[in-house]
Each structure stands twice: as C-alpha cells, then as structure tokens.
Design an enzyme around this catalytic site. Structure first.
Site, mmCIF file in Angstrom:
data_model
loop_
_atom_site.group_PDB
_atom_site.id
_atom_site.type_symbol
_atom_site.label_atom_id
_atom_site.label_comp_id
_atom_site.label_asym_id
_atom_site.label_seq_id
_atom_site.Cartn_x
_atom_site.Cartn_y
_atom_site.Cartn_z
ATOM 1 N N ARG A 37 0.822 -1.223 0.000
ATOM 2 C CA ARG A 37 0.000 0.000 0.000
ATOM 3 C C ARG A 37 0.850 1.264 0.000
ATOM 4 O O ARG A 37 0.479 2.267 -0.618
ATOM 5 C CB ARG A 37 -0.919 0.000 1.226
ATOM 6 C CG ARG A 37 -1.955 -1.118 1.262
ATOM 7 C CD ARG A 37 -3.182 -0.818 0.423
ATOM 8 N NE ARG A 37 -4.168 -1.877 0.488
ATOM 9 C CZ ARG A 37 -5.159 -1.945 1.378
ATOM 10 N NH1 ARG A 37 -5.287 -0.995 2.292
ATOM 11 N NH2 ARG A 37 -6.021 -2.939 1.347
ATOM 12 N N ASP A 142 -11.476 14.032 20.012
ATOM 13 C CA ASP A 142 -10.863 12.728 19.755
ATOM 14 C C ASP A 142 -9.729 12.550 20.752
ATOM 15 O O ASP A 142 -9.197 13.530 21.286
ATOM 16 C CB ASP A 142 -10.330 12.653 18.319
ATOM 17 C CG ASP A 142 -10.111 11.221 17.854
ATOM 18 O OD1 ASP A 142 -11.039 10.635 17.263
ATOM 19 O OD2 ASP A 142 -9.018 10.678 18.098
#
Length: 272
Positions: A37, A142
C-alpha cells in the site's frame, strides 16, 4: 516495488505510529499489505526508503501526509456524509431544535473531522435557507492529538468527499493543484464553525454541553462491554432531553442505561 526494502523494525515503527495515533492495529501478518500500500506512494514522492517516509510521518507538521498514509492503509472507513440517512434526519429535525439559545452538536469521536465538517456543511445550508439561525456550534473531540492536528488543517484526499454533492463541493471546497493534486481544502467558512479538542471518552470529563445532537459512531468497537455502557451513559448525560444520538448503523442496540427511543437505524432520541 520489490526493490524498496521494508525491514521488521520499520514495520514496527509504522504499526506503533498507526496504533498510537489512529487506533489501527496491524499484526505481523500485515507487513506485506503495508509494503504494497505504501511503496507506490513512497516512490511517487521521491523517497528512496521506508525509513525516510516514516520519518516524515513522525513529523507532526506533516499531518496531511499522515492522513494520506492512514487512508492508504485502511478501506476509507471514514468519509464525508457517511450514513446519509442520518444527515437526512438532521436536516428534518434541526429546525425544530432551533431556539434563541442556539444549536449545539458534538462529534464525540471525531477522527479526522469528516463527520463534524459534513455537519457544518449541512448546518450552513440550513442557515442560508433561513431554517436555522446563525447561533450554532459544533464541537469535535478525539483522543488522538495527531489526528486532531490533521483535522484542523481540513485537507482531505479527494475520495473522502465522494458523497459530497457537486453544489457543496463548489460552495465549501478548494481542489488542490500541482503537488496537492488529489487533495481538497475546506474553505474557512466551514473550518471556523468546528471547534476541536482532545478528549478521552474512557475518563470522566466535565465542562461540556449540553448538546442538541451527539454523534458517537464507530468507536465503541474498541471498548469492552462494561466500558461501553459507562462511556455511552456519560456521553448521554450531556444530551438534552429530546436530543438526537447517533451510533453507526451496524452497531445495533445502544449499550446504556439511559432511556432512548429508536428513530431510525443508528439514530435515537433521549427521553424527555
């Protein structure tokens, strides 16, 4: 790409980085996947080794590239206007919540900000149409400092905005050119409506809310059953009676003691 060496130590550095910043877990069996990837991206950027690219990812000023790497290593699980029926419901309901005190929305596990910025686009549309007033706010939190840095930059791979209508792309987005081709920058009028903050949902928190709408989508998977109940009830304590609460549609029933009414799959109303 076989000529780009990827050592076990480099694999571990990337695995640790991705887990610490974004909660992504890669065991040893994923080494070849990470190589396949990332190698094309590394060569496209002109780096000669994985080590050079990892050093870039570890530089907090390179938040946009870190996000690009996360995207390459996942199946784009986060994107703009994910679960569109949730936003259709918001479009119907938000004008009913609107009052002199304004509207408040909390994206409680905001990741890179896709959810919060999608909501900001929707609410800006509603304000422009005169269906809600200008006094509204969105808080996005977050646990990851690095993810929040990237979210504040508001630069996204173009594919993440695939569900954004052409009209909204024109109104709210700027497409990158040259080295930034394939990336999109959100305009200030959207960025400025979202406030970001760091928050650990597993620990007590105060000084927030109350909110008319809370998103807690696709984060409970990381918690054990008792923690899920604790987190959800703590979050719901900040939702106004009659307010809307969103989980991911695939997450099923809400693990909590707080009375809720199902509106549509993944969307619930807190008892008045």
């Amino acid at each position: 790409m076989a000529n780009l060496v990827f050592s076990d130590q480099e694999f571990q550095r990337i695995a640790d980085l991705m887990y610490g910043a974004a909660g992504l877990s890669f065991n040893d069996s994923k080494k070849s996947l990470i190589h396949s990837r990332l190698a094309p991206r590394i060569q496209k950027m002109g780096f000669g080794s994985f080590a050079d690219y990892i050093a870039m990812l570890e530089d907090e000023s390179q938040a946009a590239e870190f996000q690009m790497a996360v995207d390459l290593l996942t199946t784009n699980e986060t994107y703009f206007f994910r679960e569109p029926k949730h936003y259709d419901l918001l479009q119907q309901e938000l004008p009913q919540f609107a009052n002199k005190a304004g509207l408040s929305v909390w994206s409680a596990a905001s990741s890179f900000g896709d959810e919060a910025y999608s909501t900001a686009m929707l609410m800006t549309d509603l304000q422009t149409a005169g269906r809600i007033g200008p006094n509204w706010s969105i808080l996005a939190t977050d646990i990851s400092h690095r993810v929040l840095l990237s979210a504040k930059e508001a630069v996204f791979p173009q594919d993440r905005l695939r569900a954004v209508t052409p009209e909204r792309l024109r109104r709210y987005c700027l497409r990158g050119e040259g080295p930034s081709e394939g990336q999109v920058l959100l305009q200030d009028k959207i960025r400025q409506r979202v406030q970001f903050g760091q928050l650990n949902l597993c620990k007590p928190f105060g000084g927030l809310g109350p909110f008319d709408v809370i998103f807690l989508r696709n984060v409970l998977i990381y918690f054990d059953p008792p923690t899920k109940v604790d987190v959800v009830d703590r979050v719901l304590s900040l939702l106004k009676p009659g307010g809307l609460f969103f989980l991911g549609t695939a997450e099923g029933r809400v693990p909590c003691k707080t009375p809720l009414q199902t509106v549509i799959p993944g969307a619930f109303r807190k008892a008045a």
